[in-house]
Design an enzyme around this catalytic site. Sequence first.
Site, mmCIF file in Angstrom:
data_model
loop_
_atom_site.group_PDB
_atom_site.id
_atom_site.type_symbol
_atom_site.label_atom_id
_atom_site.label_comp_id
_atom_site.label_asym_id
_atom_site.label_seq_id
_atom_site.Cartn_x
_atom_site.Cartn_y
_atom_site.Cartn_z
ATOM 1 N N ILE A 115 -26.875 -4.438 38.730
ATOM 2 C CA ILE A 115 -28.317 -4.645 38.621
ATOM 3 C C ILE A 115 -28.868 -4.149 39.954
ATOM 4 O O ILE A 115 -28.372 -4.522 41.018
ATOM 5 C CB ILE A 115 -28.672 -6.129 38.338
ATOM 6 C CG1 ILE A 115 -30.192 -6.345 38.324
ATOM 7 C CG2 ILE A 115 -28.011 -7.100 39.316
ATOM 8 C CD1 ILE A 115 -30.610 -7.742 37.798
ATOM 9 N N SER A 116 -29.851 -3.259 39.909
ATOM 10 C CA SER A 116 -30.362 -2.649 41.147
ATOM 11 C C SER A 116 -30.922 -3.703 42.090
ATOM 12 O O SER A 116 -31.393 -4.766 41.677
ATOM 13 C CB SER A 116 -31.463 -1.636 40.835
ATOM 14 O OG SER A 116 -30.959 -0.564 40.076
#
Length: 213
Positions: free
Chosen positions: A63-64
Site C-alpha cells: 500500500i503506497s
Amino acid sequence: MQDTTKHQGLRRQLIDLLREKGITSTRVLEVMSQVPRHFFMDPGLVNFAYVDQAFPIAADQTISQPYTVAFQTELLALKPEHKVLEIGTGSGYQTAVLLGLSPNIYTIERQQELFKKTQRLFSKLGLRPKRVIFGDGYKGLPEEAPFDRILVTAGAPELPKELLQQLTPNGKLVIPIGTKEQKMMRFTKTAEKIFDKESFGNFRFVPLLSNKN
Ligand code: SAH
C-alpha cells in the site's frame, strides 16, 4: 471495521505531517482526512495505518506511502468531470482517494488475489469506481480511452508510449519511471502528439510488470 475518533485524530496528525512535507492542495488533504486508511491495511498492520510509510499487502505488493498518494494525487490536478485510469489498484486506498475527487474512476490490477480482495472491500465500503478490472494495465485500457488523467502506482522501467496515446487533449499522465528508484514524471498533452514533460524527485515503488515480459 470502525472509524473511531481515535482513528480520526491520528488521521488529522498525518494530514498535518503531509502539509509540513509540502502538500498544499486543500482538496487532496481534505479527502485524505476522510478516507480511513486502516480499512485498506492487512489486519496485522492496522495499528500502523497512520504512519507515513508503505506497508506490505497481499501478493508481495505494498500500500503506497500516504505522502506518495498525496503527491501523485496533487500532480493529477483532478477535476470532478475528469475520467481517470489508475494502473495498480493494489489495496484500493489510492482508488478511494481518487473517488473523493471524481466519480469517473477506472482501476486495473494484474494480481488476481489482490483484485478479488479489493473488489470485495470496495463493495463492503460502498465505494463504486466505474470499473475495477483484472488485467495487465501496462498498455493502459484502450477500450475505455481516452482518459483525462492516467495514474500509474507502480514503478515503470520505461515510459509505456501507449499510455500517452490514451490521453485527451490537455490530459495528464503521472508515472514513476525507473528500476531501482523512480523519478516521478508528469506528461501533459499540449497538442496532437506533443507532450510537456516534468520531473519531480525520487520515489520507490514496486515494479510495474507486464504479462509480456
Ligand atoms: N495504489 C496501490 C498501490 C499498490 S502497489 C495502493 O495504494 O495500494 C502497485 C500495484 O500495481 C500492485 O498491486 C501491483 O500488482 C500492480 N501492478 C503492477 N504492474 C501492473 C500492471 N501491468 N497492470 C496492473 N497492475 C499492475
